[in-house]
Design a protein around this motif. Structure first.
Motif, mmCIF file in Angstrom:
data_model
loop_
_atom_site.group_PDB
_atom_site.id
_atom_site.type_symbol
_atom_site.label_atom_id
_atom_site.label_comp_id
_atom_site.label_asym_id
_atom_site.label_seq_id
_atom_site.Cartn_x
_atom_site.Cartn_y
_atom_site.Cartn_z
ATOM 1 N N GLU A 271 0.816 -1.207 0.000
ATOM 2 C CA GLU A 271 0.000 0.000 0.000
ATOM 3 C C GLU A 271 0.854 1.264 0.000
ATOM 4 O O GLU A 271 0.552 2.243 -0.657
ATOM 5 C CB GLU A 271 -0.908 -0.009 1.229
ATOM 6 N N LYS A 272 1.957 1.222 0.748
ATOM 7 C CA LYS A 272 2.753 2.437 0.919
ATOM 8 C C LYS A 272 4.190 2.047 1.283
ATOM 9 O O LYS A 272 4.420 1.135 2.058
ATOM 10 C CB LYS A 272 2.133 3.264 2.044
ATOM 11 N N VAL A 273 5.157 2.759 0.715
ATOM 12 C CA VAL A 273 6.570 2.560 1.031
ATOM 13 C C VAL A 273 7.127 3.910 1.476
ATOM 14 O O VAL A 273 6.923 4.920 0.809
ATOM 15 C CB VAL A 273 7.357 2.040 -0.191
ATOM 16 N N THR A 274 7.825 3.914 2.618
ATOM 17 C CA THR A 274 8.378 5.148 3.151
ATOM 18 C C THR A 274 9.854 4.945 3.475
ATOM 19 O O THR A 274 10.205 3.988 4.157
ATOM 20 C CB THR A 274 7.636 5.571 4.442
ATOM 21 N N LEU A 275 10.692 5.841 2.983
ATOM 22 C CA LEU A 275 12.124 5.811 3.271
ATOM 23 C C LEU A 275 12.369 6.709 4.479
ATOM 24 O O LEU A 275 11.995 7.872 4.481
ATOM 25 C CB LEU A 275 12.888 6.333 2.057
#
Length: 153
Positions: free
Chosen positions: A90-94
């Protein structure tokens, strides 16, 4: 870096893969494409030396070699998603990038309850490798795979 729908994720990951320099984003996109898309039948466990840091790879290999034929070790799931079935990102965050390490959080929507996992990448011999995996169910993959004090020689 927040990525919402899967189409945007694929576009961004494809762009990142085209970069010549190896970055955590490059490695993350390769891992997602190879092991975490819904059509993948591959497991990162079988390619531990290329996916994981030396320390985590050794723990994974120790776990896999410590069981007899037909049995399963502690690691009976895909560690990159702490799941059996992949897909549904759904979502990828660095998070917290530095010169030598970076955290990547992945949120999943395809599991019964939305869940997230954090992969910590470290740079080893010029390549970014997963050094730790944290989730609600497995707060530290390294600790999970480490032998208990009774098991140590």
């Amino acid at each position: 870096m927040n990525l919402r729908p899967t189409a945007n994720l694929v576009l961004v990951l494809s762009t990142l893969m085209a970069c010549a320099t190896s970055t955590p984003e490059d490695q993350a996109s390769r891992l997602v494409e190879k092991y975490l898309n819904s059509s993948s039948e591959l497991s990162s466990i079988s390619d531990a030396r290329n996916v994981y840091s030396t320390t985590l790879s050794a723990l994974i290999q120790r776990d896999q070699s410590s069981v007899q034929d037909g049995e399963v070790g502690k690691l009976n799931f895909e560690p990159l998603c702490n799941c059996q079935d992949t897909g549904g990102i759904e979502k990828v965050t660095l998070n917290s990038p530095s010169e030598d390490s970076v955290d990547l959080s992945i949120q999943w929507s395809s599991q019964e309850l939305p869940s997230s996992i954090t992969l910590t990448f470290v740079k080893e011999s010029g390549q970014w490798r997963v050094d730790e995996i944290r989730s609600k169910d497995v707060p530290s993959l390294k600790l999970f795979l480490s032998p208990s004090p009774k098991q140590q020689p």
